[in-house]
Write a protein that holds these residues in place. Structure first.
Motif, PDB file in Angstrom:
ATOM      1  N   VAL A 222      22.145  -8.399   5.224  1.00 29.83           N
ATOM      2  CA  VAL A 222      22.017  -9.870   5.808  1.00 29.83           C
ATOM      3  C   VAL A 222      22.535 -10.111   7.008  1.00 29.83           C
ATOM      4  O   VAL A 222      23.776  -9.698   7.269  1.00 29.83           O
ATOM      5  CB  VAL A 222      22.369 -10.994   4.650  1.00 29.83           C
ATOM      6  N   ALA A 223      21.908 -10.724   7.878  1.00 31.83           N
ATOM      7  CA  ALA A 223      22.542 -11.028   9.374  1.00 31.83           C
ATOM      8  C   ALA A 223      22.150 -12.588   9.542  1.00 31.83           C
ATOM      9  O   ALA A 223      21.080 -13.014   9.091  1.00 31.83           O
ATOM     10  CB  ALA A 223      21.847  -9.974  10.510  1.00 31.83           C
ATOM     11  N   VAL A 224      23.149 -13.211   9.989  1.00 37.80           N
ATOM     12  CA  VAL A 224      23.140 -14.665  10.206  1.00 37.80           C
ATOM     13  C   VAL A 224      23.460 -14.881  11.839  1.00 37.80           C
ATOM     14  O   VAL A 224      24.466 -14.544  12.336  1.00 37.80           O
ATOM     15  CB  VAL A 224      24.176 -15.478   9.272  1.00 37.80           C
ATOM     16  N   VAL A 225      22.344 -15.387  12.467  1.00 37.68           N
ATOM     17  CA  VAL A 225      22.538 -15.321  13.883  1.00 37.68           C
ATOM     18  C   VAL A 225      22.503 -16.785  14.446  1.00 37.68           C
ATOM     19  O   VAL A 225      21.636 -17.507  14.259  1.00 37.68           O
ATOM     20  CB  VAL A 225      21.127 -14.559  14.759  1.00 37.68           C
ATOM     21  N   TYR A 226      23.720 -17.364  14.509  1.00 38.58           N
ATOM     22  CA  TYR A 226      23.861 -18.910  14.999  1.00 38.58           C
ATOM     23  C   TYR A 226      23.343 -18.930  16.432  1.00 38.58           C
ATOM     24  O   TYR A 226      23.854 -18.371  17.232  1.00 38.58           O
ATOM     25  CB  TYR A 226      25.202 -19.048  14.661  1.00 38.58           C
ATOM     26  N   HIS A 227      22.833 -20.079  16.827  1.00 38.47           N
ATOM     27  CA  HIS A 227      22.326 -20.239  17.970  1.00 38.47           C
ATOM     28  C   HIS A 227      21.809 -19.158  18.758  1.00 38.47           C
ATOM     29  O   HIS A 227      22.135 -18.713  19.993  1.00 38.47           O
ATOM     30  CB  HIS A 227      23.306 -21.042  19.062  1.00 38.47           C
ATOM     31  N   ALA A 228      20.557 -18.556  18.389  1.00 37.41           N
ATOM     32  CA  ALA A 228      20.144 -17.492  18.974  1.00 37.41           C
ATOM     33  C   ALA A 228      19.843 -17.624  20.361  1.00 37.41           C
ATOM     34  O   ALA A 228      18.853 -18.470  20.717  1.00 37.41           O
ATOM     35  CB  ALA A 228      19.227 -16.788  18.162  1.00 37.41           C
ATOM     36  N   SER A 229      20.134 -16.829  21.169  1.00 35.54           N
ATOM     37  CA  SER A 229      19.969 -16.905  22.692  1.00 35.54           C
ATOM     38  C   SER A 229      20.842 -17.823  23.715  1.00 35.54           C
ATOM     39  O   SER A 229      20.752 -18.105  24.666  1.00 35.54           O
ATOM     40  CB  SER A 229      18.528 -17.135  23.009  1.00 35.54           C
ATOM     41  N   ARG A 246      31.688 -15.148   4.585  1.00 36.16           N
ATOM     42  CA  ARG A 246      31.635 -15.164   6.238  1.00 36.16           C
ATOM     43  C   ARG A 246      31.144 -16.321   6.856  1.00 36.16           C
ATOM     44  O   ARG A 246      31.638 -16.645   8.095  1.00 36.16           O
ATOM     45  CB  ARG A 246      30.957 -13.735   6.556  1.00 36.16           C
ATOM     46  N   VAL A 247      29.964 -16.682   6.331  1.00 33.69           N
ATOM     47  CA  VAL A 247      29.401 -17.847   6.922  1.00 33.69           C
ATOM     48  C   VAL A 247      30.232 -19.139   7.030  1.00 33.69           C
ATOM     49  O   VAL A 247      30.448 -19.854   7.794  1.00 33.69           O
ATOM     50  CB  VAL A 247      27.898 -17.927   6.596  1.00 33.69           C
ATOM     51  N   GLU A 248      30.914 -19.262   6.018  1.00 30.92           N
ATOM     52  CA  GLU A 248      31.907 -20.459   5.155  1.00 30.92           C
ATOM     53  C   GLU A 248      32.863 -20.270   6.201  1.00 30.92           C
ATOM     54  O   GLU A 248      33.345 -21.330   6.780  1.00 30.92           O
ATOM     55  CB  GLU A 248      31.888 -20.557   3.948  1.00 30.92           C
ATOM     56  N   GLU A 249      33.658 -19.162   6.184  1.00 28.28           N
ATOM     57  CA  GLU A 249      34.666 -18.876   7.104  1.00 28.28           C
ATOM     58  C   GLU A 249      34.629 -19.421   8.701  1.00 28.28           C
ATOM     59  O   GLU A 249      35.155 -19.848   9.225  1.00 28.28           O
ATOM     60  CB  GLU A 249      35.280 -17.486   7.035  1.00 28.28           C
ATOM     61  N   ALA A 250      33.045 -18.925   9.102  1.00 21.09           N
ATOM     62  CA  ALA A 250      32.950 -19.369  10.571  1.00 21.09           C
ATOM     63  C   ALA A 250      32.538 -20.868  10.696  1.00 21.09           C
ATOM     64  O   ALA A 250      32.841 -21.345  11.707  1.00 21.09           O
ATOM     65  CB  ALA A 250      31.773 -18.463  10.942  1.00 21.09           C
ATOM     66  N   GLY A 251      32.265 -21.494   9.664  1.00 14.65           N
ATOM     67  CA  GLY A 251      31.996 -22.923   9.609  1.00 14.65           C
ATOM     68  C   GLY A 251      30.800 -23.563  10.066  1.00 14.65           C
ATOM     69  O   GLY A 251      30.611 -24.508  10.367  1.00 14.65           O
ATOM     70  N   TYR A 252      29.784 -22.723  10.250  1.00 12.37           N
ATOM     71  CA  TYR A 252      28.485 -23.105  10.549  1.00 12.37           C
ATOM     72  C   TYR A 252      27.819 -23.721   9.331  1.00 12.37           C
ATOM     73  O   TYR A 252      27.775 -23.131   8.373  1.00 12.37           O
ATOM     74  CB  TYR A 252      27.761 -21.838  11.052  1.00 12.37           C
TER      75      TYR A 252
END
Length: 292
Positions: A222-229, A246-252
């Protein structure tokens, strides 16, 4: 600004049971500049990913109604400097429709600027039908959707021979989607589907927990791309078992595209038929479409 002449819901209801296809379908194709208000896809974020057609329209616009912070402010500053810009965030149809209709009736060039591509989770058609009901013609101008920007960032394809033959654009259950309408698990179960989850950043952990509860392979990439580009783009990689934490740790909590499936890694694929001689058995001047 005057009040809307009709209830926007009446316009939506009037589309039920359309018996004939709009004649403009056969008169124009995507990219044509047409009469009326264009609903333009702004792309995923980077102003350079706005299409040429979209750029030409916003550069000559008098009024640009845009999707607020979902559209990069740099795009508005660079291409909409001579236009009045109005955010649609916090405005309902009863306010947006008269705003655009009155400006158009006054002879202004009006552009409705959606994030990504307006055909994907853009709620564009209800605005267009309401405007058409008011006598204002509209049309689509495609944009680059976030899934394509995310796959470019990941340096992979969404379809890969012998890895992923299908792509699903979907969203998780929540306020808009009931639990029985959430088909993410079904797409993942198929195995050869790359599942692109929109509008689900806040629910990544819950979505992955449901997949685990239903017996899906915890090692599925699985990949999560925040604000792609965007300038602050961030890529978080993991598996069904690890990506939630990992997403929760990033806070997104918003504005990320989630991609589930083996194509995320971009490996393990087979050589395609397209470049092994199968597709070039005819004339050297003829390009033949083949499976990739």
């Amino acid at each position: 600004m005057t009040d809307s002449q009709t209830d926007p819901q009446d316009a939506i209801d009037a589309t039920a049971g359309r018996s004939e296809r709009d004649s403009r379908v056969y008169e124009h194709s995507a990219g044509d500049e047409q009469e009326g208000i264009p609903f333009v896809g702004a792309g995923p974020g980077d102003p350079k990913l706005l299409t040429v057609a979209g750029r030409e329209l916003v550069e000559t616009a008098d009024l640009v109604v845009h999707a607020g912070s979902l559209v990069n402010s740099e795009l508005l500053e660079e291409y909409c400097a001579d236009a009045e810009t109005v955010s649609s965030i916090g405005k309902d149809l009863e306010e947006l429709i008269p705003l655009m209709r009155d400006a158009y009736d006054d002879g202004e060039n009006v552009v409705r600027l959606h994030s990504g591509d307006p055909a994907i989770y853009g709620a564009a058609l209800e605005q267009m039908d309401a405007l058409e009901h008011e006598g204002v013609p509209t049309y689509f101008v495609p944009g680059v959707t976030a899934a394509f920007a995310a796959s470019a960032t990941l340096r992979t394809q969404l379809t890969l021979n012998e890895v992923s033959n299908h792509v699903a654009f979907t969203r998780p259950q929540g306020k808009t989607l009931d639990a029985d309408e959430d088909h993410i698990a079904e797409f993942v179960e198929m195995g050869d589907v790359t599942t692109c989850v929109y509008l689900g950043t806040h629910a990544v952990a819950d979505t992955m927990d449901r997949l685990l509860d239903q017996g899906h392979d915890p090692e599925t990439p699985v990949a999560v791309v925040y604000h792609a580009s965007w300038p602050d783009e961030d890529v978080i990689e993991g598996t069904i078992a690890t990506i939630g934490d990992r997403v929760e740790e990033a806070g997104y909590r918003a504005s990320a595209l989630v991609i589930i499936g083996e194509a995320v890694a971009g490996d393990g694929y087979e050589r395609s038929y397209l470049y092994d001689g199968w597709a070039s058995r005819g004339s050297d001047d003829t390009e033949t479409e083949a499976d990739d």
